[in-house]
Motif scaffolding. Structure first.
Motif, PDB file in Angstrom:
ATOM      1  N   ILE A 244       0.736  -1.340  -0.014  1.00  0.00           N
ATOM      2  CA  ILE A 244       0.004   0.230   0.110  1.00  0.00           C
ATOM      3  C   ILE A 244       0.924   1.174  -0.098  1.00  0.00           C
ATOM      4  CG2 ILE A 244      -0.192   0.295   2.597  1.00  0.00           C
ATOM      5  CD1 ILE A 244      -2.868   1.263  -0.139  1.00  0.00           C
ATOM      6  N   ALA A 245       2.102   1.206   0.380  1.00  0.00           N
ATOM      7  CA  ALA A 245       2.930   2.500   0.473  1.00  0.00           C
ATOM      8  C   ALA A 245       3.580   2.872  -0.933  1.00  0.00           C
ATOM      9  CB  ALA A 245       3.809   2.373   1.615  1.00  0.00           C
ATOM     10  N   ARG A 246       3.643   1.908  -1.864  1.00  0.00           N
ATOM     11  CA  ARG A 246       4.061   2.572  -3.153  1.00  0.00           C
ATOM     12  C   ARG A 246       3.037   2.314  -4.320  1.00  0.00           C
ATOM     13  NH1 ARG A 246       8.831  -2.314  -2.303  1.00  0.00           N
ATOM     14  NH2 ARG A 246       7.459  -3.971  -1.653  1.00  0.00           N
ATOM     15  N   PRO A 247       3.175   2.831  -5.262  1.00  0.00           N
ATOM     16  CA  PRO A 247       2.194   2.588  -6.605  1.00  0.00           C
ATOM     17  C   PRO A 247       2.381   1.510  -7.052  1.00  0.00           C
ATOM     18  CG  PRO A 247       3.947   4.235  -7.148  1.00  0.00           C
ATOM     19  CD  PRO A 247       4.376   3.891  -5.673  1.00  0.00           C
ATOM     20  N   ALA A 248       3.340   0.711  -7.294  1.00  0.00           N
ATOM     21  CA  ALA A 248       3.528  -0.469  -8.090  1.00  0.00           C
ATOM     22  C   ALA A 248       4.188  -1.597  -7.118  1.00  0.00           C
ATOM     23  CB  ALA A 248       4.335  -0.263  -9.241  1.00  0.00           C
ATOM     24  N   TYR A 249       3.506  -2.709  -7.052  1.00  0.00           N
ATOM     25  CA  TYR A 249       4.049  -3.993  -6.310  1.00  0.00           C
ATOM     26  C   TYR A 249       3.388  -5.217  -7.057  1.00  0.00           C
ATOM     27  CZ  TYR A 249       5.300  -6.840  -2.525  1.00  0.00           C
ATOM     28  OH  TYR A 249       5.873  -7.790  -1.804  1.00  0.00           O
ATOM     29  N   ILE A 250       4.011  -6.515  -6.765  1.00  0.00           N
ATOM     30  CA  ILE A 250       3.788  -7.811  -7.551  1.00  0.00           C
ATOM     31  C   ILE A 250       2.464  -8.505  -7.005  1.00  0.00           C
ATOM     32  CG2 ILE A 250       6.240  -7.847  -8.142  1.00  0.00           C
ATOM     33  CD1 ILE A 250       6.175 -10.265  -5.776  1.00  0.00           C
ATOM     34  N   THR A 251       1.838  -8.130  -6.155  1.00  0.00           N
ATOM     35  CA  THR A 251       0.686  -8.447  -5.695  1.00  0.00           C
ATOM     36  C   THR A 251      -0.693  -8.349  -6.931  1.00  0.00           C
ATOM     37  OG1 THR A 251       0.978  -8.035  -3.495  1.00  0.00           O
ATOM     38  CG2 THR A 251      -1.397  -8.687  -3.969  1.00  0.00           C
ATOM     39  N   SER A 252      -1.196  -9.304  -7.155  1.00  0.00           N
ATOM     40  CA  SER A 252      -2.405  -9.415  -8.279  1.00  0.00           C
ATOM     41  C   SER A 252      -3.476  -8.645  -7.902  1.00  0.00           C
ATOM     42  CB  SER A 252      -2.681 -10.813  -8.733  1.00  0.00           C
ATOM     43  OG  SER A 252      -3.141 -11.635  -7.573  1.00  0.00           O
ATOM     44  N   GLY A 253      -4.048  -8.236  -8.994  1.00  0.00           N
ATOM     45  CA  GLY A 253      -5.702  -7.414  -8.510  1.00  0.00           C
ATOM     46  C   GLY A 253      -5.413  -6.065  -8.222  1.00  0.00           C
ATOM     47  N   ARG A 254      -4.198  -5.416  -8.541  1.00  0.00           N
ATOM     48  CA  ARG A 254      -4.305  -4.188  -8.011  1.00  0.00           C
ATOM     49  C   ARG A 254      -4.894  -3.069  -8.871  1.00  0.00           C
ATOM     50  NH1 ARG A 254      -0.131  -2.959  -4.277  1.00  0.00           N
ATOM     51  NH2 ARG A 254       0.699  -0.933  -5.422  1.00  0.00           N
ATOM     52  N   ALA A 255      -4.929  -3.462 -10.082  1.00  0.00           N
ATOM     53  CA  ALA A 255      -5.717  -2.396 -10.968  1.00  0.00           C
ATOM     54  C   ALA A 255      -7.253  -2.430 -10.398  1.00  0.00           C
ATOM     55  CB  ALA A 255      -5.656  -2.935 -12.556  1.00  0.00           C
ATOM     56  N   SER A 256      -7.963  -3.250 -10.067  1.00  0.00           N
ATOM     57  CA  SER A 256      -9.067  -3.311  -9.399  1.00  0.00           C
ATOM     58  C   SER A 256      -9.114  -2.911  -7.978  1.00  0.00           C
ATOM     59  CB  SER A 256      -9.994  -4.727  -9.481  1.00  0.00           C
ATOM     60  OG  SER A 256      -9.077  -5.449  -8.987  1.00  0.00           O
ATOM     61  N   ASP A 257      -8.280  -3.349  -7.375  1.00  0.00           N
ATOM     62  CA  ASP A 257      -8.224  -3.020  -5.930  1.00  0.00           C
ATOM     63  C   ASP A 257      -7.737  -1.512  -5.545  1.00  0.00           C
ATOM     64  OD1 ASP A 257      -8.914  -5.518  -5.355  1.00  0.00           O
ATOM     65  OD2 ASP A 257      -6.449  -6.262  -4.814  1.00  0.00           O
ATOM     66  N   LEU A 258      -6.993  -1.028  -6.511  1.00  0.00           N
ATOM     67  CA  LEU A 258      -6.621   0.422  -6.024  1.00  0.00           C
ATOM     68  C   LEU A 258      -6.764   1.472  -7.031  1.00  0.00           C
ATOM     69  CD1 LEU A 258      -2.812  -0.045  -4.847  1.00  0.00           C
ATOM     70  CD2 LEU A 258      -4.899   0.661  -3.624  1.00  0.00           C
TER      71      LEU A 258
END
Length: 320
Positions: free
Chosen positions: A15-29
């Motif tokens: 949550i503390a940086r814009p990009a990471y390797i966790t899936s689903g970030r497009a919909s979650d964030l």
């Protein structure tokens, strides 16, 4: 009696940086990931985690502005005196708050890196810093054999900060056991181990149990396999598909099965969650009161992938 969520921790890696390797970030964030937005999201998660009973908070120098966000929240809540803070050194965040950065973090386990990064962590977190890990220590980087780094970290140990390592990769167990052997001035140096453990990658379990038996704290991370064991995270691999089917049969979310499985390890001191929304946190923490039915242990054991395969899959994940 302890709170059901007292064995959970809240990590800010996702949550503390814009990009990471966790899936689903497009919909979650979504696309709005400026500093102010992620700071506000982080504060909401910290508020919700506290309300849920979570008292261990995890950051690192490389987690974008994680230490800064956490420090700001703590400054606004001077009445909070019952949380423990863990951070890590050894990676630098170099992503420039860009989604398309060529590199997002760089590993450096040198003495100079420790000296610089500890000063930065201390400036932000002050006396709140309770645990300081070498970030993703491996046998290959040499940090577990570097007497100068060990001596420098001994000053933290002797000042009351618990010193440890986090681990990643298929040889986690080797790093854990090597670190357990490190002694300075006749006493163990590394007494906290933060390692990846989940039903798809449980290979560090025996070494972590040995660490706990030796008196160290064990913190489990990546219990959702970077989203593969979260709702909607089934990536089509046999293990993730079987985990999703098992969770559906039990009437639970796959994230809840993953948390309950991690908590079932008696040697785990804390199980880290890494949500990006309060809804995810609520789902995750619901597992604190779950006991998986008899026989599920065997089904979970069948989900394990070969460590080399698991980590190759993880390494191929895109930052998004």
């Amino acid at each position: 009696m302890s709170h059901p969520a007292s064995r959970l921790g809240l990590g800010l890696a996702a949550i503390a940086r814009p990009a990471y390797i966790t899936s689903g970030r497009a919909s979650d964030l979504g696309a709005d990931r400026d500093v102010a937005t992620l700071r506000a999201r982080t504060r909401a998660l910290l508020d919700a985690g506290r309300a849920a009973g979570i008292r261990y908070l995890d950051v690192a120098r490389s987690y974008g502005r994680g230490e800064e966000f956490l420090a700001g929240w703590l400054d606004d809540h001077p009445e909070i005196d019952d949380v423990e803070i863990g951070s890590k050194w050894g990676y630098r965040y170099v992503g420039g708050w860009r989604m398309d950065a060529e590199k997002h973090e760089i590993k450096d386990h040198s003495l100079d890196a420790f000296t610089e990064q500890y000063a930065q962590s201390r400036e932000l977190l002050g006396d709140r810093l309770g645990i300081y890990h070498v970030h993703s220590a491996t046998v290959d980087t040499g940090v577990l054999d570097d007497a100068r780094v060990h001596r420098a970290m001994t000053h933290l140990r002797d000042a009351g900060i618990r010193v440890g390592i986090s681990t990643s990769g298929p040889a986690q167990a080797d790093a854990i056991r090597r670190a357990l052997d490190v002694r300075v001035d006749g006493a163990p140096l590394f007494t906290s181990f933060q390692s990846t453990w989940n039903p798809l990658e449980p290979s560090a379990g025996p070494a972590l149990a040995e660490a706990a038996d030796a008196g160290a704290r064990v913190i489990l991370k990546e219990v959702f396999a970077n989203g593969r064991l979260a709702p909607g995270g089934d990536d089509g691999t046999p293990g993730a598909r079987a985990a999703a089917a098992l969770a559906e049969r039990l009437g639970l979310g796959p994230d809840q099965v993953a948390v309950a499985a991690a908590l079932a390890n008696p040697w785990a001191w804390r199980v880290l969650l890494g949500p990006v929304s309060t809804a995810q946190l609520e789902s995750n923490t619901a597992a604190a009161e779950l006991t998986l039915p008899s026989g599920v242990d065997d089904e979970l054991a069948d989900l394990a992938e070969q460590p080399q395969q698991y980590w190759a899959t993880r390494s191929a994940r895109a930052w998004a």
